[in-house]
Design a protein around this motif. Sequence first.
Motif, PDB file in Angstrom:
ATOM      1  N   LEU B 193     -75.885  76.243  31.969  1.00 25.41           N
ATOM      2  CA  LEU B 193     -76.453  77.317  31.159  1.00 25.41           C
ATOM      3  C   LEU B 193     -75.987  78.677  31.665  1.00 25.41           C
ATOM      4  CD1 LEU B 193     -80.072  75.953  30.615  1.00 25.41           C
ATOM      5  CD2 LEU B 193     -78.436  76.496  28.809  1.00 25.41           C
ATOM      6  N   GLU B 194     -74.701  78.823  31.793  1.00 28.96           N
ATOM      7  CA  GLU B 194     -74.135  80.059  32.331  1.00 28.96           C
ATOM      8  C   GLU B 194     -73.048  80.606  31.429  1.00 28.96           C
ATOM      9  OE1 GLU B 194     -74.411  82.425  34.477  1.00 28.96           O
ATOM     10  OE2 GLU B 194     -76.204  81.468  35.277  1.00 28.96           O
ATOM     11  N   ILE B 195     -72.998  81.901  31.331  1.00 29.78           N
ATOM     12  CA  ILE B 195     -71.855  82.565  30.749  1.00 29.78           C
ATOM     13  C   ILE B 195     -71.031  83.049  31.946  1.00 29.78           C
ATOM     14  CG2 ILE B 195     -71.129  84.480  29.256  1.00 29.78           C
ATOM     15  CD1 ILE B 195     -72.800  82.309  27.819  1.00 29.78           C
ATOM     16  N   ALA B 196     -69.729  82.895  31.861  1.00 33.36           N
ATOM     17  CA  ALA B 196     -68.882  83.174  33.024  1.00 33.36           C
ATOM     18  C   ALA B 196     -68.979  84.626  33.498  1.00 33.36           C
ATOM     19  CB  ALA B 196     -67.432  82.856  32.680  1.00 33.36           C
ATOM     20  N   ILE B 197     -69.001  84.793  34.820  1.00 33.33           N
ATOM     21  CA  ILE B 197     -68.816  86.129  35.399  1.00 33.33           C
ATOM     22  C   ILE B 197     -67.318  86.424  35.359  1.00 33.33           C
ATOM     23  CG2 ILE B 197     -69.147  87.595  37.438  1.00 33.33           C
ATOM     24  CD1 ILE B 197     -71.196  85.488  38.432  1.00 33.33           C
ATOM     25  N   VAL B 198     -66.561  85.445  35.793  1.00 28.57           N
ATOM     26  CA  VAL B 198     -65.106  85.463  35.678  1.00 28.57           C
ATOM     27  C   VAL B 198     -64.671  84.023  35.464  1.00 28.57           C
ATOM     28  CG1 VAL B 198     -62.900  85.897  36.842  1.00 28.57           C
ATOM     29  CG2 VAL B 198     -64.852  87.382  37.315  1.00 28.57           C
ATOM     30  N   ALA B 199     -63.666  83.817  34.643  1.00 29.74           N
ATOM     31  CA  ALA B 199     -63.085  82.487  34.524  1.00 29.74           C
ATOM     32  C   ALA B 199     -61.575  82.644  34.459  1.00 29.74           C
ATOM     33  CB  ALA B 199     -63.603  81.773  33.289  1.00 29.74           C
ATOM     34  N   VAL B 200     -60.896  81.665  35.014  1.00 32.68           N
ATOM     35  CA  VAL B 200     -59.431  81.721  35.023  1.00 32.68           C
ATOM     36  C   VAL B 200     -58.890  80.351  34.654  1.00 32.68           C
ATOM     37  CG1 VAL B 200     -57.368  82.031  36.461  1.00 32.68           C
ATOM     38  CG2 VAL B 200     -59.346  83.558  36.773  1.00 32.68           C
ATOM     39  N   SER B 201     -57.853  80.361  33.847  1.00 32.22           N
ATOM     40  CA  SER B 201     -57.126  79.128  33.579  1.00 32.22           C
ATOM     41  C   SER B 201     -55.652  79.377  33.877  1.00 32.22           C
ATOM     42  CB  SER B 201     -57.303  78.707  32.120  1.00 32.22           C
ATOM     43  OG  SER B 201     -56.758  77.418  31.941  1.00 32.22           O
ATOM     44  N   SER B 202     -55.046  78.435  34.569  1.00 25.44           N
ATOM     45  CA  SER B 202     -53.617  78.587  34.885  1.00 25.44           C
ATOM     46  C   SER B 202     -52.879  77.301  34.553  1.00 25.44           C
ATOM     47  CB  SER B 202     -53.419  78.873  36.378  1.00 25.44           C
ATOM     48  OG  SER B 202     -54.034  80.078  36.739  1.00 25.44           O
ATOM     49  N   ARG B 203     -51.631  77.454  34.185  1.00 26.99           N
ATOM     50  CA  ARG B 203     -50.789  76.274  33.976  1.00 26.99           C
ATOM     51  C   ARG B 203     -49.403  76.534  34.536  1.00 26.99           C
ATOM     52  NH1 ARG B 203     -49.046  73.094  28.449  1.00 26.99           N
ATOM     53  NH2 ARG B 203     -47.241  74.490  28.459  1.00 26.99           N
ATOM     54  N   LEU B 204     -48.895  75.540  35.244  1.00 21.95           N
ATOM     55  CA  LEU B 204     -47.539  75.636  35.804  1.00 21.95           C
ATOM     56  C   LEU B 204     -46.705  74.460  35.320  1.00 21.95           C
ATOM     57  CD1 LEU B 204     -48.243  76.561  39.557  1.00 21.95           C
ATOM     58  CD2 LEU B 204     -47.464  78.087  37.713  1.00 21.95           C
ATOM     59  N   THR B 205     -45.449  74.745  35.014  1.00 24.38           N
ATOM     60  CA  THR B 205     -44.504  73.683  34.697  1.00 24.38           C
ATOM     61  C   THR B 205     -43.337  73.803  35.667  1.00 24.38           C
ATOM     62  OG1 THR B 205     -45.131  73.789  32.380  1.00 24.38           O
ATOM     63  CG2 THR B 205     -43.056  72.672  32.892  1.00 24.38           C
ATOM     64  N   LEU B 206     -43.005  72.674  36.277  1.00 22.37           N
ATOM     65  CA  LEU B 206     -41.900  72.660  37.245  1.00 22.37           C
ATOM     66  C   LEU B 206     -40.676  72.003  36.605  1.00 22.37           C
ATOM     67  CD1 LEU B 206     -43.930  71.284  40.308  1.00 22.37           C
ATOM     68  CD2 LEU B 206     -43.609  73.669  39.624  1.00 22.37           C
ATOM     69  N   ASP B 207     -39.512  72.320  37.105  1.00 19.70           N
ATOM     70  CA  ASP B 207     -38.333  71.651  36.541  1.00 19.70           C
ATOM     71  C   ASP B 207     -38.225  70.220  37.050  1.00 19.70           C
ATOM     72  OD1 ASP B 207     -37.634  72.341  39.098  1.00 19.70           O
ATOM     73  OD2 ASP B 207     -35.624  73.092  38.575  1.00 19.70           O
ATOM     74  N   LYS B 208     -38.721  69.979  38.261  1.00 13.93           N
ATOM     75  CA  LYS B 208     -38.818  68.624  38.803  1.00 13.93           C
ATOM     76  C   LYS B 208     -39.922  68.648  39.855  1.00 13.93           C
ATOM     77  CE  LYS B 208     -34.901  69.324  42.002  1.00 13.93           C
ATOM     78  NZ  LYS B 208     -34.231  70.575  41.654  1.00 13.93           N
ATOM     79  N   PRO B 209     -40.376  67.468  40.335  1.00 16.49           N
ATOM     80  CA  PRO B 209     -41.564  67.457  41.201  1.00 16.49           C
ATOM     81  C   PRO B 209     -41.507  68.449  42.357  1.00 16.49           C
ATOM     82  CG  PRO B 209     -41.013  65.232  40.590  1.00 16.49           C
ATOM     83  CD  PRO B 209     -39.935  66.104  39.993  1.00 16.49           C
ATOM     84  N   ASP B 210     -40.356  68.592  43.012  1.00 20.99           N
ATOM     85  CA  ASP B 210     -40.335  69.575  44.102  1.00 20.99           C
ATOM     86  C   ASP B 210     -39.440  70.755  43.722  1.00 20.99           C
ATOM     87  OD1 ASP B 210     -38.140  68.066  44.011  1.00 20.99           O
ATOM     88  OD2 ASP B 210     -38.107  67.488  46.132  1.00 20.99           O
ATOM     89  N   GLY B 211     -39.443  71.058  42.433  1.00 20.30           N
ATOM     90  CA  GLY B 211     -38.538  72.091  41.959  1.00 20.30           C
ATOM     91  C   GLY B 211     -39.166  73.464  41.817  1.00 20.30           C
ATOM     92  N   VAL B 212     -38.593  74.272  40.964  1.00 21.31           N
ATOM     93  CA  VAL B 212     -39.073  75.640  40.765  1.00 21.31           C
ATOM     94  C   VAL B 212     -39.928  75.718  39.500  1.00 21.31           C
ATOM     95  CG1 VAL B 212     -37.135  76.708  41.962  1.00 21.31           C
ATOM     96  CG2 VAL B 212     -37.038  76.343  39.472  1.00 21.31           C
ATOM     97  N   ILE B 213     -40.654  76.815  39.399  1.00 22.01           N
ATOM     98  CA  ILE B 213     -41.544  77.018  38.264  1.00 22.01           C
ATOM     99  C   ILE B 213     -40.712  77.478  37.072  1.00 22.01           C
ATOM    100  CG2 ILE B 213     -43.483  78.380  37.393  1.00 22.01           C
ATOM    101  CD1 ILE B 213     -44.374  78.613  40.391  1.00 22.01           C
ATOM    102  N   VAL B 214     -40.789  76.701  35.985  1.00 27.64           N
ATOM    103  CA  VAL B 214     -40.040  77.115  34.804  1.00 27.64           C
ATOM    104  C   VAL B 214     -40.938  77.717  33.732  1.00 27.64           C
ATOM    105  CG1 VAL B 214     -38.082  75.576  35.175  1.00 27.64           C
ATOM    106  CG2 VAL B 214     -40.097  74.744  33.916  1.00 27.64           C
ATOM    107  N   ASP B 215     -42.219  77.466  33.870  1.00 26.53           N
ATOM    108  CA  ASP B 215     -43.151  78.125  32.943  1.00 26.53           C
ATOM    109  C   ASP B 215     -44.460  78.369  33.676  1.00 26.53           C
ATOM    110  OD1 ASP B 215     -44.103  79.264  30.582  1.00 26.53           O
ATOM    111  OD2 ASP B 215     -44.910  77.353  29.855  1.00 26.53           O
ATOM    112  N   ALA B 216     -44.995  79.559  33.543  1.00 24.72           N
ATOM    113  CA  ALA B 216     -46.260  79.892  34.215  1.00 24.72           C
ATOM    114  C   ALA B 216     -47.162  80.634  33.254  1.00 24.72           C
ATOM    115  CB  ALA B 216     -45.990  80.757  35.442  1.00 24.72           C
ATOM    116  N   ARG B 217     -48.392  80.177  33.170  1.00 24.30           N
ATOM    117  CA  ARG B 217     -49.357  80.880  32.322  1.00 24.30           C
ATOM    118  C   ARG B 217     -50.650  81.078  33.100  1.00 24.30           C
ATOM    119  NH1 ARG B 217     -48.355  77.427  26.773  1.00 24.30           N
ATOM    120  NH2 ARG B 217     -46.094  77.679  26.836  1.00 24.30           N
ATOM    121  N   VAL B 218     -51.107  82.292  33.124  1.00 16.76           N
ATOM    122  CA  VAL B 218     -52.348  82.612  33.831  1.00 16.76           C
ATOM    123  C   VAL B 218     -53.233  83.408  32.872  1.00 16.76           C
ATOM    124  CG1 VAL B 218     -53.381  83.800  35.797  1.00 16.76           C
ATOM    125  CG2 VAL B 218     -51.146  82.678  36.050  1.00 16.76           C
TER     126      VAL B 218
END
Lengths: 156, 298, 783
Positions: B193-218
């Motif tokens: 029963l709460e309205i957020a004080i702050v909320a964050v959603s993030s998504r990362l896409t890597l080119d391969k499991p130990d690779g670099v970030i090819v897409d980032a959304r925050v």
Amino acid sequence: MKKLITLTVNDTEYEVAVAPNRTLTQVLREDLNLLGTKEGCGVGDCGACTVVLDGKPVNSCLVLAVQADGSRIKTIEGVAHGDSLHPVQETFVELGAIQCGFCTPGMILSATSLLEKNPHPTEQEVRQALSGNLCRCTGYQKIVEAVQEASRRMKG
Amino acid sequence: MLLLPKFDYEEPKSLPEALAMLSELKGNGKVIAGGTDLLVNMKKGTVRPACLVSLKKVEALREISGEDGGLSVGSHVTISEIADSDRVASTFPVLARSASCLGSPLIRNRATIGGNIVTARPAADLPPALLVLGARVELRGKDKDRTVSLDGFFTGPGTSVIETREVLTRIVIPSPPPFTGADYIKLGHRAALEIAIVAVSSRLTLDKPDGVIVDARVILSSVAPTAIHAVSAEKALMGQRPSEDLFAKAALLAVGDSSPITDIRGGAEYRRDMVNTLVKRTLLKAFNDARDMKGGNA
Amino acid sequence: MKAYNVINTRLPRVDARAKATGDARYTADLSMPNMLYGAMLQSPLAHAKILNIDVTAAKKLPGVRDVVTWKEAGLVKYGVSPARYDEQVFCSDKVRYVGDEIAAVAAVDLETAMEAVSLIKVDYEELPVLLDIESAMAEGAIAIHEDFPGNVSAEVHQEFGNFEEALKECDIVRTDRFTNKRQDGGFLEPQACLAQYDLNGNLTLWSSTQSVHYVQRSIAMVLGLPVGKVRVVKPYVGGGFGPKAAVNAMEIAACLMSKRTGRPVKMLFSREQVFLHSRARHQFFHEFTTGVKKDGTIMALHNTCYLDGGAYSSFGIATIYYAGSLLGAPYRLPNMKYDGYRIYTNKPTCGAQRGHGGVAARAGWEQQLDTIAAELNMDPVEFRLKNMMKTGDVTCNDFNMSSLGMQECLEGVRDGSNWAAKKGKLPRGKGIGVACGFFVSGAGYPIYRSETFHSTATIRLTEDGGGVNLYTASAEIGQGSDTILGQIAAEALGVSLDDVMVHSGDTDFGVDLGAYSSRQTLMSGHAVKMAAEDTKRQVLEALSEQLGVTVGDMDIAGGVVIFKKGKPDFSRLRTLYIKEHRGWEDQPSGAELTFREAARVAFITRGVIIGNGAYKPGELGGKYKGAAVGTSPAYGCSAQVVEVTVDEQTGKVTIDAMTDAHDCGFAINRTNVEGQMQGSLSMGLGEALFEEVRFDAKGRVANASLGEYRIPTALDMPNVKTVIIESDEPNGPFGAKEVGEGAIMPTIPAILNAIYDAVGVRINELPVTSERLFAAMKEKQKK
Ligand SMILES: Cc1cc2nc3c(=O)[nH]c(=O)nc-3n(C[C@H](O)[C@H](O)[C@H](O)COP(=O)(O)OP(=O)(O)OC[C@H]3O[C@@H](n4cnc5c(N)ncnc54)[C@H](O)[C@@H]3O)c2cc1C
Ligand code: FES
Ligand code: FES
């Protein structure tokens, strides 16, 4: 303009003419005289008005009666079978889960709905399921214990 | 006791009928979905529609279906249906997670995803996750239909591009690229029963499991008039190799991207600090999930 | 310990079945033929002169049956303490807070009544709004009440022992400040009432109240009716916690309009109105200077307190005394000085709430004591044990600890929480804390000066002997008094709880001051026990005449008559009973003479058997001014240990575990005692972490909802390990004393002390929101 609606409440069918601006809480209490459903806030914050609407517990203060047209509704009056209490009611009585009792109808309906969906909930799952039903008196512990005990009894 | 003002109520049997009705009502009509937002506002007297149009009988709005590896969610799907859906949990767990944070089980049983979007509350729980997932919404009117990206949907607290005669019919989420992970964290006072004080959603896409970030959304929520992209944080993450240092840097940039105010739920300074904490935490979880996953899940 | 049949058990509550099935009726569930609905006009402004009230349009609205303002209600002043009768049903000269009542309407339905309210036009002249203590006390500030220039509603100065002298002997002297926030009762049932004035001039009011007696007296006084013409009935009540202990303007308005229209009038508070009416916990600003010797002996305390009282006095005169006097125990404290100031502000009125007056004082001081223990390098439990009072000790302010299981409580939570294995040994971010508390077991004096009995009770046996009707005006508000009093009656009479029908909460059933200051079990319990003993005596006397056995050689227990010196032949009585009940299946049988048969004999020989009981406390300590607040026939006490986790990156506190020990003297019902403990702790947790009534710049409540005023949910409250301590109180019925309020005392400071243990910061302002704690940790890091 009033609308004619059909509600099946606790397995009894009712036809009622209601103005669109009346909530399900109001119609249950005022038209059907089912006074076990309580109103503690009127805006979804407390859960005292909980009823089971088509199998799901909801805040009846935020449902228009016309929206419930054709629905099956269970209120606290429909939980016991005649004289014999539902196991959840039994354990609420025996284990001290009731103090002032104003939250009790809503709590019991949330609890029975949970046990229908998930007969053997963990303590955390019980607390989750009851988290829309505020209780100022008990500190919730005996309520949670009663739900868990009812789950054990219903196993047999 | 709070009473509702007087209004008419209609229950059209099909979408075209509903659209015709809304068009005829010329702004005096309002769609009612779960009513958990609208009825509260009407009881408080802040909105007074002359007629409520319920879309309860329009079955098509209640479907969740897979679509090209992505998802199509009807606007009248309830929040608890989303939180409990196996399909949602397996394709977009972050959406299920954000749904399970909303209000209480009782509210979730009535509240709909469409209502959560159209209310355009700055603290609404589903938009951040939907934004990182790149969701689009389908808006239908009597004479025109359009599909807009959720990114361009919100225009301010309580306002959006939807017109009074339009109905939001479904939300379409594109299939996620491989090696993608996401998270949503809502910070409130109570555990329900709460309205957020702050909320964050993030998504990362890597080119391969130990690779670099090819897409980032925050996405930052409750720290601006609408949910916003932390643009500089996203930029700083792109093309980089994920690390805690990188996430800390991005989190600080995200603080700069936010413009919180002090209100009854929290102070501006605290909110900025929490953007920092939550961006770090969500990125870390997104990264771990992205790395661990064979791809496809977010 | 003596063996009992009915008490000290876990019998289910007498009202539980009705409440579990939805059958229990609360005031809002009542209705009557021909009933009108009432609604009130409340001030939108925090401080303004009323220039004119125009009700013409409201009166003209079809369906309206009555509109009343001060002109109809009169100007009688009322309140809680006669020394501060500063309230009026409706404002006449000015409004003093947003929510102050101006007018009321009765109409054929609620919609019409509310519409009529919106048609009442009031012209105001706005006055400066005083929203905090500083502005209310500032030079030249406008007086909210003309009779109280400077806006000091009450002032208290007390000194026991000699504070200054004692400081000279101290090795450590610390001064710390502490403030809580204005709280709301948060009970689930908003106030509601239904008034009916009948053709014979009798007024009946059904109301959601904690005290039918005080409401009856206030209404009679304000409406100018004899007390005997006013009956107040309390249906089931959905929680009170203090704010429902005094009469409210809605109750009086409903009575007035029923009297004027001759029709029943029903009125309800919305949740917002609950916040506007308030009468809940004050905001207290404490400063404590405490002196302690090197060896850990507490020597002296100077406690200064400012209370933000809101617009009227309500229970505030008691509150200001409690904010000082309730630090007199449970530690030996030879020197205590107290200066208290209760200030009027343009906000809703504060009053009594669970742990009346003492909760913030206790929280602040127990935190300071923890700091001192740390400075002394003493374990906080050891430090407390060293200073603990014992049974028989008398405090410097003359409270007699006629029983005090404080040491057992502390040891109970220490061992129950595994303190020794945890204190100082938990990882960073996790902490453990302890605190103690005590509370009165019933106010020693009524709120108005009087020789009245505090509780009366009557028992009437049914003519067949099968039923025991208990009549009491006590108030079952959820705390379980109907069950407790039923159990006491059953035990004292020698029957089972099932035989007892409890009729309570009705001024027709006697006098009882009601459910406040944790008094029902001890005070009403005494009266009920006396009534049961009186009843038993009469039954045995009647039996004695028939059987020739002296009364002293008989007793009743477990539903049968006990003959201590051999059973006489009672076959004649049995035959008589059986003959009289031909056709019944459930006839008495067996070797014992049943209570039923004995009671039947008593009826046949003497008429209806009625037993009476009446209780008021005996001589209590304290001859100084203000001694009437805090003196009590007995004191309950408690200790708690709380374990927390602090998320250092967000400041969020999670309460992991709570261990609570409470000395309730003797547990009449063990389940109920635990329920009161757990409920108190959850309210304490809410006040510690979430709860705060907030205002905007114009004095309007900014969070008048249970969404934005946050009481704990099932996910915020952990399980509590409860330890019941029974010290056998000599002044309590069967040794029983309070648990309903005292249990909240240690909760907040135990949480604060655990937070300190976890992250090393002291928070001196409630609530400990994640934001406040995060800021404090940040501040500490800077240093
Ligand atoms: C106690 C409580 C707690 C809450 N907690 C949260 C929370 O934690 N997080 C959160 O995000 N929200 C919360 N809410 C707000 C609310 O429940 C959600 O925003 C919910 O998703 C709204 O959906 P609904 O179906 O009930 O919308 P409704 O109330 O039916 O509608 C809301 C608005 O959207 C419009 N609308 C709805 N559907 C459509 C459509 N398909 N097309 C066009 N217009 C449409 C309506 O006209 C109205 O203006 C809470 C509400 C309450 C009462
Ligand atoms: S009355 Fe419906 S949630 Fe409170
Ligand atoms: S028992 Fe009183 S609110 Fe739950």
